[in-house]
Design a protein around this motif. Structure first.
Motif, mmCIF file in Angstrom:
data_model
loop_
_atom_site.group_PDB
_atom_site.id
_atom_site.type_symbol
_atom_site.label_atom_id
_atom_site.label_comp_id
_atom_site.label_asym_id
_atom_site.label_seq_id
_atom_site.Cartn_x
_atom_site.Cartn_y
_atom_site.Cartn_z
ATOM 1 N N LYS A 1 -10.673 4.949 1.803
ATOM 2 C CA LYS A 1 -10.620 3.576 2.293
ATOM 3 C C LYS A 1 -12.051 3.098 2.431
ATOM 4 O O LYS A 1 -12.880 3.775 3.040
ATOM 5 C CB LYS A 1 -9.901 3.498 3.634
ATOM 6 C CG LYS A 1 -9.910 2.097 4.204
ATOM 7 C CD LYS A 1 -8.616 1.755 4.826
ATOM 8 C CE LYS A 1 -8.595 0.272 5.154
ATOM 9 N NZ LYS A 1 -7.455 -0.070 5.907
ATOM 10 N N GLN B 1 0.847 -1.195 0.000
ATOM 11 C CA GLN B 1 0.000 0.000 0.000
ATOM 12 C C GLN B 1 0.884 1.248 0.000
ATOM 13 O O GLN B 1 0.557 2.249 -0.621
ATOM 14 C CB GLN B 1 -0.895 -0.033 1.236
ATOM 15 C CG GLN B 1 -1.952 1.038 1.250
ATOM 16 C CD GLN B 1 -2.826 0.962 2.492
ATOM 17 O OE1 GLN B 1 -2.546 0.234 3.432
ATOM 18 N NE2 GLN B 1 -3.889 1.718 2.492
ATOM 19 N N LEU C 1 -4.930 6.000 6.450
ATOM 20 C CA LEU C 1 -5.746 4.988 5.813
ATOM 21 C C LEU C 1 -5.874 3.713 6.649
ATOM 22 O O LEU C 1 -6.794 2.933 6.473
ATOM 23 C CB LEU C 1 -5.185 4.635 4.429
ATOM 24 C CG LEU C 1 -5.232 5.739 3.393
ATOM 25 C CD1 LEU C 1 -4.553 5.291 2.111
ATOM 26 C CD2 LEU C 1 -6.654 6.202 3.127
ATOM 27 N N ASN C 2 -4.939 3.516 7.564
ATOM 28 C CA ASN C 2 -4.939 2.298 8.369
ATOM 29 C C ASN C 2 -5.294 2.532 9.820
ATOM 30 O O ASN C 2 -5.030 1.690 10.668
ATOM 31 C CB ASN C 2 -3.577 1.599 8.234
ATOM 32 C CG ASN C 2 -3.415 1.034 6.849
ATOM 33 O OD1 ASN C 2 -4.047 0.053 6.491
ATOM 34 N ND2 ASN C 2 -2.609 1.689 6.030
#
Length: 83
Positions: free
Chosen positions: A37, A11, A81-82
């Motif tokens: 996301k 990613q 994003l995580n």
């Protein structure tokens, strides 16, 4: 590596390539990329070729962070994003 197990593509590499495309764009206008996301927009990154800086606006709280280094900008997008 065991057969049948596929390694997920990075990613971080995908993020860096999108940011790098902003740097390599020939016109001198500010470039913008949106990062999502699961269909939800998480952040917007702008690159100003004049100052050579990235600005990450985290959504929905609208916090902004400025980076003069592509790696630091990419890591911050990755973390966003995580989260």
């Amino acid at each position: 590596m065991e057969e049948g197990i596929l390694m997920e593509s990075s990613q971080l590499i995908a993020i860096i390539s999108r940011l790098d495309a902003m740097i390599k764009n020939e016109n001198q206008e500010i470039q913008t990329r949106r990062f999502e996301k699961d269909g939800k927009e998480k952040g917007i990154v702008s690159f100003d070729p004049e100052t050579q800086t990235f600005v990450l606006e985290e959504l929905p709280d609208k916090q902004k962070f400025e980076f003069d280094n592509i790696d630091l900008a990419a890591i911050e997008v990755y973390d966003l994003l995580n989260d």
